[in-house]
Scaffold this active site. Structure first.
Site, short mmCIF file in Angstrom:
data_model
loop_
_atom_site.label_atom_id
_atom_site.label_comp_id
_atom_site.label_asym_id
_atom_site.label_seq_id
_atom_site.Cartn_x
_atom_site.Cartn_y
_atom_site.Cartn_z
N LYS A 53 -2.56 6.65 1.50
CA LYS A 53 -2.45 6.98 2.93
C LYS A 53 -1.53 8.19 3.08
O LYS A 53 -0.35 8.07 3.42
CB LYS A 53 -1.95 5.76 3.72
CG LYS A 53 -2.33 5.83 5.19
CD LYS A 53 -2.38 4.46 5.81
CE LYS A 53 -2.50 4.50 7.32
NZ LYS A 53 -3.73 5.11 7.81
N GLU A 104 -16.36 5.78 4.54
CA GLU A 104 -15.58 5.20 5.63
C GLU A 104 -15.53 6.18 6.81
O GLU A 104 -16.00 7.32 6.72
CB GLU A 104 -14.17 4.85 5.18
CG GLU A 104 -13.30 6.02 4.78
CD GLU A 104 -11.86 5.60 4.50
OE1 GLU A 104 -11.34 4.71 5.20
OE2 GLU A 104 -11.25 6.19 3.60
N ARG A 139 0.84 -1.20 0.00
CA ARG A 139 0.00 0.00 0.00
C ARG A 139 0.88 1.26 0.00
O ARG A 139 0.56 2.24 -0.69
CB ARG A 139 -0.95 0.00 1.20
CG ARG A 139 -1.97 1.14 1.13
CD ARG A 139 -3.06 1.00 2.17
NE ARG A 139 -2.53 1.06 3.53
CZ ARG A 139 -3.22 0.71 4.62
NH1 ARG A 139 -4.47 0.28 4.50
NH2 ARG A 139 -2.69 0.80 5.81
#
Ligand code: PLP
Ligand code: COI
Length: 341
Positions: A184, A220, A81
């Site tokens: 992220k 989310e 990620r």
């Protein structure tokens, strides 16, 4: 052996541990990383990470098992990620081997701070990749720092498996439809600070964001993914290009289907159809599985299972996931990486 701390009541706070890993990227390649006792980064005042947000981070945990050994949960997925995030922000990738090796080094060097088995505590690792150097135009850095520091943590949301309430605020988005929501990067979290503060001031644990294009679907939580359970034994979690692809979420999709015999679905979660869920929760590395008691949206307050009791399916998922993470349940192939002490 561990140091003497109040392991049962850690919460989620920074603690300066003895060692962190630090590697620099220069002249087109990563230099050999080292463990250092210096917890301060020394970087140029013009570093692109400071001005233009060219930075990324990760979060993963090390777990103490019953026999006293220490293990990581799917660190290769965090490495991948971070690589996808790096691509999005034109930063160099940290190779998976380097990432996992660095995690192991940090855990081993600080092993006395990995909470004892049975306390519920874990060692949280925070990998950080930042663009540094003397650049002031809006362009990618030539030099980067990759560091990993760690701290022992307990619950992220108050009470752990205790349900808490969340707030939907139509006036704020955390990410744009084709922005960096799936990466992220700190910018997503900067955008969430004000709505998060408003939610917390009103007594909610965090914000639940809707899809930024139509505001009709749940995306989310500010710090975790969302899942819901239906009476038809379905585990449903939102699908969207602007939410963080949570490693916990993908692990739960797998466990729901393969261990609990549920139907695991990544699909649309319409905010007008919350009634179909008998239980709901927030999931993530820090959040683990935190049951969602109720959701406030405008004047509507919707309770899923209960504001005080955790639902039976949420509990089963929690037991299965944490059982694997702490080494009490057999893990699917490749999920657990042991740390040599
Ligand atoms: N969504 C957001 C916004 C997060 O910050 C996190 C935490 O990492 C997650 C979801 C959960 O992701 P993961 O399960 O990989 O920790
Ligand atoms: C994590 O769960 O690792 C997170 O990054 C969530 C939060 C602390 C930002």
């Amino acid at each position: 052996m561990t140091v003497n701390l109040d392991w049962e009541n850690l919460g989620f706070s920074y603690m300066k541990l003895p060692y962190r890993y630090l590697a620099t990227y220069k002249d087109g390649q990563w230099q050999e990383g080292v463990l250092t006792e210096d917890a301060t980064l020394h970087i140029s005042e013009s570093s692109p990470s400071l001005h233009y947000g060219q930075q990324a981070f990760e979060g993963l945990k090390a777990y103490r098992t019953k026999d006293g050994s220490i293990q990581l949960f799917r660190p290769d997925e965090n490495a991948k990620r971070l690589q996808r995030t790096a691509d999005r922000l034109l930063m160099p990738q940290v190779p998976t081997d380097m990432f996992v090796e660095a995690c192991k080094q940090v855990v081993a060097a600080n092993h006395e701070f990995v909470p004892p088995y049975g306390t519920g505590g874990t060692l949280y690792l925070r990998p950080l990749l930042i663009g540094v150097g003397d650049i002031i135009g809006v362009k990618p850095a030539d030099e980067y720092i990759f560091t990993i520091f760690a701290m022992p943590v307990g619950n992220y949301f108050k009470g752990g498996l205790q349900p808490t309430n969340f707030l939907i605020q139509d006036e704020y988005d955390r990410a744009a439809p084709n922005g960096t929501g799936a990466a992220k990067v700190g910018g997503n979290y900067a955008a969430s600070l004000l709505p998060g503060k408003k939610a917390k001031t009103s007594g909610f644990s965090d914000v639940i964001y809707l899809d930024p294009a139509t505001h009709t679907k749940i995306e989310e939580v500010g710090s975790a993914n969302f899942f819901g359970i239906t009476a038809d034994n379905e585990f449903i979690t939102p699908i969207s290009p602007s939410i963080l692809p949570s490693i916990t979420k993908y692990s739960l999709l797998y466990l729901a289907e393969n261990r609990l015999g549920m139907k695991a679905i990544e699909g649309d979660v319409l905010v007008d159809e919350l009634g179909k869920f008998t239980e709901a929760g927030a999931c993530g590395t820090a959040a683990v599985i935190s049951p969602i008691g109720g959701v406030q949206h405008g004047d509507d307050f919707h309770v899923f299972y209960s504001e005080t009791e955790v639902g039976p399916v949420t509990r089963k998922l929690y037991d299965e996931l944490t059982g694997i993470q702490f080494g009490d349940e057999e893990a699917p192939e490749g999920w657990i990486v042991k740390v040599d002490l």
